[in-house]
Design a protein around this motif. Structure first.
Motif, PDB file in Angstrom:
ATOM      1  N   GLY A  19       0.820  -1.196   0.000  1.00  0.00           N
ATOM      2  CA  GLY A  19       0.000   0.000   0.000  1.00  0.00           C
ATOM      3  C   GLY A  19       0.858   1.252   0.000  1.00  0.00           C
ATOM      4  O   GLY A  19       2.077   1.195  -0.104  1.00  0.00           O
ATOM      5  N   LEU A  20       0.224   2.383   0.091  1.00  0.00           N
ATOM      6  CA  LEU A  20       0.904   3.665   0.091  1.00  0.00           C
ATOM      7  C   LEU A  20       1.604   3.852   1.429  1.00  0.00           C
ATOM      8  O   LEU A  20       1.015   3.630   2.488  1.00  0.00           O
ATOM      9  N   ARG A  51      -5.926  12.158  -3.839  1.00  0.00           N
ATOM     10  CA  ARG A  51      -6.830  11.054  -4.177  1.00  0.00           C
ATOM     11  C   ARG A  51      -6.247   9.715  -3.741  1.00  0.00           C
ATOM     12  O   ARG A  51      -6.933   8.879  -3.162  1.00  0.00           O
ATOM     13  N   ASP A  52      -4.959   9.505  -4.006  1.00  0.00           N
ATOM     14  CA  ASP A  52      -4.325   8.236  -3.650  1.00  0.00           C
ATOM     15  C   ASP A  52      -4.271   8.033  -2.139  1.00  0.00           C
ATOM     16  O   ASP A  52      -4.449   6.915  -1.646  1.00  0.00           O
ATOM     17  N   VAL A  53      -4.033   9.110  -1.410  1.00  0.00           N
ATOM     18  CA  VAL A  53      -4.014   9.004   0.059  1.00  0.00           C
ATOM     19  C   VAL A  53      -5.417   8.676   0.568  1.00  0.00           C
ATOM     20  O   VAL A  53      -5.573   7.812   1.442  1.00  0.00           O
ATOM     21  N   LEU A  54      -6.426   9.337   0.032  1.00  0.00           N
ATOM     22  CA  LEU A  54      -7.799   9.011   0.447  1.00  0.00           C
ATOM     23  C   LEU A  54      -8.139   7.564   0.140  1.00  0.00           C
ATOM     24  O   LEU A  54      -8.778   6.882   0.949  1.00  0.00           O
ATOM     25  N   ALA A  61      -5.612   1.750   5.487  1.00  0.00           N
ATOM     26  CA  ALA A  61      -4.193   1.969   5.801  1.00  0.00           C
ATOM     27  C   ALA A  61      -4.008   2.108   7.306  1.00  0.00           C
ATOM     28  O   ALA A  61      -4.703   2.899   7.947  1.00  0.00           O
ATOM     29  N   PRO A  62      -3.088   1.339   7.883  1.00  0.00           N
ATOM     30  CA  PRO A  62      -2.906   1.386   9.331  1.00  0.00           C
ATOM     31  C   PRO A  62      -2.326   2.706   9.826  1.00  0.00           C
ATOM     32  O   PRO A  62      -2.520   3.078  10.971  1.00  0.00           O
ATOM     33  N   ASP A  63      -1.638   3.434   8.953  1.00  0.00           N
ATOM     34  CA  ASP A  63      -1.027   4.705   9.337  1.00  0.00           C
ATOM     35  C   ASP A  63      -1.761   5.871   8.683  1.00  0.00           C
ATOM     36  O   ASP A  63      -1.161   6.815   8.193  1.00  0.00           O
TER      37      ASP A  63
END
Length: 84
Positions: A19-20, A51-54, A61-63
């Motif tokens: 993931g990111l 957008r990618d973070v959302l 995402a755990p963080d």
């Protein structure tokens, strides 16, 4: 659609995909910083990053707080943001 569906149901993570990460966001922030002389390009990359973070947060995402805070650092970059 009567209810908002979970993001994972539409875009499941690929096997082995971490993931990111915050490091990914930092690299993309650095790229946006280099584009500050081109407002349109910088703004486009900023929109893609947000957008990618959302999407990462919606996927669990755990963080999430760290990713969101890192992405919001684009607000400190100096380029024009236009909306049509």
């Amino acid at each position: 659609m009567s209810e908002i569906e979970r993001y994972q149901d539409h875009a499941p993570a690929r096997q082995g995909d971490p993931g990111l990460t915050a490091e990914d966001v930092a690299r993309r922030l650095a790229k946006i910083q280099t584009l500050q002389g081109d407002d349109e390009a910088a703004h486009g990359e900023e929109d893609l990053l947000h957008r990618d973070v959302l999407a990462a947060i919606a996927a669990g995402a755990p963080d999430a707080q760290l990713l969101a805070a890192a992405a919001l650092r684009t607000e400190t970059l100096d380029f024009s943001r236009w909306c049509a």
